[in-house]
Write a protein that holds these residues in place. Sequence first.
Motif, PDB file in Angstrom:
ATOM      1  N   ARG A 135       0.900  -1.283  -0.050  1.00 61.08           N
ATOM      2  CA  ARG A 135      -0.150  -0.099   0.124  1.00 61.08           C
ATOM      3  C   ARG A 135       0.727   1.063   0.020  1.00 61.08           C
ATOM      4  NH1 ARG A 135      -5.302  -0.753   1.084  1.00 61.08           N
ATOM      5  NH2 ARG A 135      -5.959  -2.824   1.593  1.00 61.08           N
ATOM      6  N   GLU A 136       2.208   1.226   0.927  1.00 61.74           N
ATOM      7  CA  GLU A 136       2.679   2.421   0.744  1.00 61.74           C
ATOM      8  C   GLU A 136       4.053   2.553   0.089  1.00 61.74           C
ATOM      9  OE1 GLU A 136       2.031   4.931   2.799  1.00 61.74           O
ATOM     10  OE2 GLU A 136       0.104   4.196   3.337  1.00 61.74           O
ATOM     11  N   PRO A 137       4.417   3.588  -0.405  1.00 57.54           N
ATOM     12  CA  PRO A 137       5.796   3.502  -1.297  1.00 57.54           C
ATOM     13  C   PRO A 137       6.842   2.696  -0.676  1.00 57.54           C
ATOM     14  CG  PRO A 137       4.838   5.753  -0.992  1.00 57.54           C
ATOM     15  CD  PRO A 137       4.179   5.061  -0.147  1.00 57.54           C
ATOM     16  N   LEU A 138       7.530   2.043  -1.292  1.00 54.59           N
ATOM     17  CA  LEU A 138       8.686   1.221  -0.776  1.00 54.59           C
ATOM     18  C   LEU A 138       9.602   2.046  -0.158  1.00 54.59           C
ATOM     19  CD1 LEU A 138       9.576  -0.997  -3.864  1.00 54.59           C
ATOM     20  CD2 LEU A 138       8.013  -1.552  -2.013  1.00 54.59           C
ATOM     21  N   ASP A 139      10.308   1.560   1.264  1.00 53.28           N
ATOM     22  CA  ASP A 139      11.189   2.383   1.896  1.00 53.28           C
ATOM     23  C   ASP A 139      11.912   1.439   3.253  1.00 53.28           C
ATOM     24  OD1 ASP A 139      12.480   4.592   3.011  1.00 53.28           O
ATOM     25  OD2 ASP A 139      10.687   5.627   3.647  1.00 53.28           O
ATOM     26  N   LEU A 140      12.734   2.191   3.562  1.00 55.04           N
ATOM     27  CA  LEU A 140      13.551   1.311   4.890  1.00 55.04           C
ATOM     28  C   LEU A 140      12.474   1.309   5.823  1.00 55.04           C
ATOM     29  CD1 LEU A 140      16.995   2.636   4.506  1.00 55.04           C
ATOM     30  CD2 LEU A 140      16.285   0.523   3.517  1.00 55.04           C
ATOM     31  N   ASP A 141      12.060   0.540   6.639  1.00 54.99           N
ATOM     32  CA  ASP A 141      10.861   0.401   7.644  1.00 54.99           C
ATOM     33  C   ASP A 141      11.303  -0.878   8.319  1.00 54.99           C
ATOM     34  OD1 ASP A 141       8.149  -0.066   8.539  1.00 54.99           O
ATOM     35  OD2 ASP A 141       7.980   2.094   7.882  1.00 54.99           O
ATOM     36  N   PRO A 142      11.014  -0.693   9.688  1.00 55.90           N
ATOM     37  CA  PRO A 142      10.971  -1.856  10.816  1.00 55.90           C
ATOM     38  C   PRO A 142      10.191  -2.681  10.233  1.00 55.90           C
ATOM     39  CG  PRO A 142      11.157   0.187  11.870  1.00 55.90           C
ATOM     40  CD  PRO A 142      10.711   0.650  10.467  1.00 55.90           C
ATOM     41  N   THR A 143       8.944  -2.726   9.841  1.00 52.70           N
ATOM     42  CA  THR A 143       8.008  -3.829   9.248  1.00 52.70           C
ATOM     43  C   THR A 143       8.203  -4.470   8.130  1.00 52.70           C
ATOM     44  OG1 THR A 143       6.529  -2.290   8.261  1.00 52.70           O
ATOM     45  CG2 THR A 143       6.180  -2.432  10.681  1.00 52.70           C
ATOM     46  N   HIS A 172      10.230   5.808  -2.015  1.00 59.43           N
ATOM     47  CA  HIS A 172      10.686   7.011  -1.446  1.00 59.43           C
ATOM     48  C   HIS A 172      12.256   7.162  -1.629  1.00 59.43           C
ATOM     49  CE1 HIS A 172       7.309   7.001   1.754  1.00 59.43           C
ATOM     50  NE2 HIS A 172       7.098   8.157   0.929  1.00 59.43           N
ATOM     51  N   LEU A 173      12.408   8.488  -2.113  1.00 55.71           N
ATOM     52  CA  LEU A 173      13.822   8.921  -2.399  1.00 55.71           C
ATOM     53  C   LEU A 173      14.590   8.719  -1.063  1.00 55.71           C
ATOM     54  CD1 LEU A 173      16.127   9.715  -4.271  1.00 55.71           C
ATOM     55  CD2 LEU A 173      15.222  12.120  -4.092  1.00 55.71           C
ATOM     56  N   PHE A 174      13.999   9.322   0.247  1.00 56.75           N
ATOM     57  CA  PHE A 174      14.756   9.511   1.133  1.00 56.75           C
ATOM     58  C   PHE A 174      13.905   8.714   2.319  1.00 56.75           C
ATOM     59  CE2 PHE A 174      16.498  13.283  -0.865  1.00 56.75           C
ATOM     60  CZ  PHE A 174      17.745  12.733  -1.019  1.00 56.75           C
ATOM     61  N   PRO A 175      14.470   8.185   3.469  1.00 55.86           N
ATOM     62  CA  PRO A 175      13.492   7.520   4.509  1.00 55.86           C
ATOM     63  C   PRO A 175      12.452   8.370   5.194  1.00 55.86           C
ATOM     64  CG  PRO A 175      15.703   6.753   4.494  1.00 55.86           C
ATOM     65  CD  PRO A 175      15.779   7.793   3.524  1.00 55.86           C
ATOM     66  N   THR A 176      11.491   8.176   5.503  1.00 58.28           N
ATOM     67  CA  THR A 176      10.449   8.810   6.273  1.00 58.28           C
ATOM     68  C   THR A 176      10.583   8.080   7.734  1.00 58.28           C
ATOM     69  OG1 THR A 176       8.676   7.534   5.523  1.00 58.28           O
ATOM     70  CG2 THR A 176       9.325   9.480   4.090  1.00 58.28           C
ATOM     71  N   HIS A 177      10.532   6.948   7.952  1.00 56.13           N
ATOM     72  CA  HIS A 177      10.470   6.609   9.377  1.00 56.13           C
ATOM     73  C   HIS A 177      11.558   7.061  10.162  1.00 56.13           C
ATOM     74  CE1 HIS A 177      10.421   3.636  12.669  1.00 56.13           C
ATOM     75  NE2 HIS A 177       9.026   3.430  12.285  1.00 56.13           N
ATOM     76  N   GLY A 178      11.478   7.321  11.454  1.00 57.26           N
ATOM     77  CA  GLY A 178      12.372   7.870  12.367  1.00 57.26           C
ATOM     78  C   GLY A 178      13.602   7.069  12.642  1.00 57.26           C
ATOM     79  N   ARG A 179      13.397   5.563  12.549  1.00 58.95           N
ATOM     80  CA  ARG A 179      14.659   4.932  12.874  1.00 58.95           C
ATOM     81  C   ARG A 179      15.815   5.046  11.468  1.00 58.95           C
ATOM     82  NH1 ARG A 179      13.882  -1.611  13.900  1.00 58.95           N
ATOM     83  NH2 ARG A 179      12.565  -0.652  15.678  1.00 58.95           N
ATOM     84  N   PHE A 180      15.091   5.224  10.452  1.00 60.54           N
ATOM     85  CA  PHE A 180      16.013   5.277   9.408  1.00 60.54           C
ATOM     86  C   PHE A 180      16.067   6.991   8.810  1.00 60.54           C
ATOM     87  CE2 PHE A 180      14.397   1.065   9.334  1.00 60.54           C
ATOM     88  CZ  PHE A 180      15.454   0.358   9.412  1.00 60.54           C
ATOM     89  N   PHE A 181      15.786   7.784   9.223  1.00 61.41           N
ATOM     90  CA  PHE A 181      15.675   9.040   8.872  1.00 61.41           C
ATOM     91  C   PHE A 181      17.015   9.691   8.613  1.00 61.41           C
ATOM     92  CE2 PHE A 181      14.668  13.640   9.131  1.00 61.41           C
ATOM     93  CZ  PHE A 181      13.793  13.850   8.288  1.00 61.41           C
ATOM     94  N   HIS A 182      18.203   9.344   9.594  1.00 63.23           N
ATOM     95  CA  HIS A 182      19.347   9.895   9.623  1.00 63.23           C
ATOM     96  C   HIS A 182      20.289   8.745   8.719  1.00 63.23           C
ATOM     97  CE1 HIS A 182      18.444  13.738  11.645  1.00 63.23           C
ATOM     98  NE2 HIS A 182      17.806  12.844  12.441  1.00 63.23           N
TER      99      HIS A 182
END
Length: 281
Positions: free
Chosen positions: A57-65, A97-107
């Motif tokens: 459902r959501e754009p592909l990204d680095l995410d804990p799930t 996502h060009l840049f991560p949006t989740h807080g764990r990978f934001f930096h």
Amino acid sequence: MPPRKKNHSVATSAATSAASSTFPSRAPSPTPRQPFRLFDLPPELRLRIYEEALHVREPLDLDPTNHRLIHPRLALFLASHRLHSEAYRVFYAQPLHLFPTHGRFFHTKLPLLARLPPHYRAALTTLEIRLGPGWSAPPRSQKITANLGLAECVGLRRVRVFVELDPSERVFDGFRGSGATEETYMWFCVGLLRGVFAEVPGLEVVEVDGFPAVKRDAPLVLGVRREIARAGLRLVWGPLRGWGKEGEVEEVLSASGLEKAMRELGIGGAIEVPRVVEVQA
């Protein structure tokens, strides 16, 4: 005394034989199950199956799930080389996502795009950039460099710019940091877009959208629009805000990526597809 033998009459034996022939055993005979031959299906049906199995459902990204939502889907790639060759084009045609949006990978130093092999980057058709998160101190990783691999995104045709907030609003006075002005973050975002537009070889469309608090004539949105015009790209308005006037809004859902893939495979006819996934087959 020896045990008495039971005497079976001829009539009893005949009756038993007749009953056995009249009522055969109900145990099913073992029939070997035939394997399902996926590649015997037409290409458009295989693409349907891949889309059902791989769509998120959501754009592909680095995410804990990702270990729960993404990893099980990618197991499909391991079935065979041919299936991997067809399926990865469907999976990576989804927005990323060009840049991560989740807080764990934001930096993180390496966004997801930079971690992908070149042939996966080439399958991408849509990138999404979120403007607003980290506005007071953008991460150092949020910059356009050759290490991102944008030049290898030869199939990329659309960039989606989503504006979450505009720090030029008066409510942000006193929170912009030392030396920052109302336009500091706007110029930072313009620099990001300029770098993307310069790196991506085949970009055609930029879709702009935002949260309800963001106005169409906000300085950040105006800066984005000016940069799109400077690059000679087509501007369309996203579906959330409905900013576009009649005749300006592109019908994004009119032709799905599955239909596009079918046309490229030489298959005619329009079908209704509920999801938007552009496929480079």
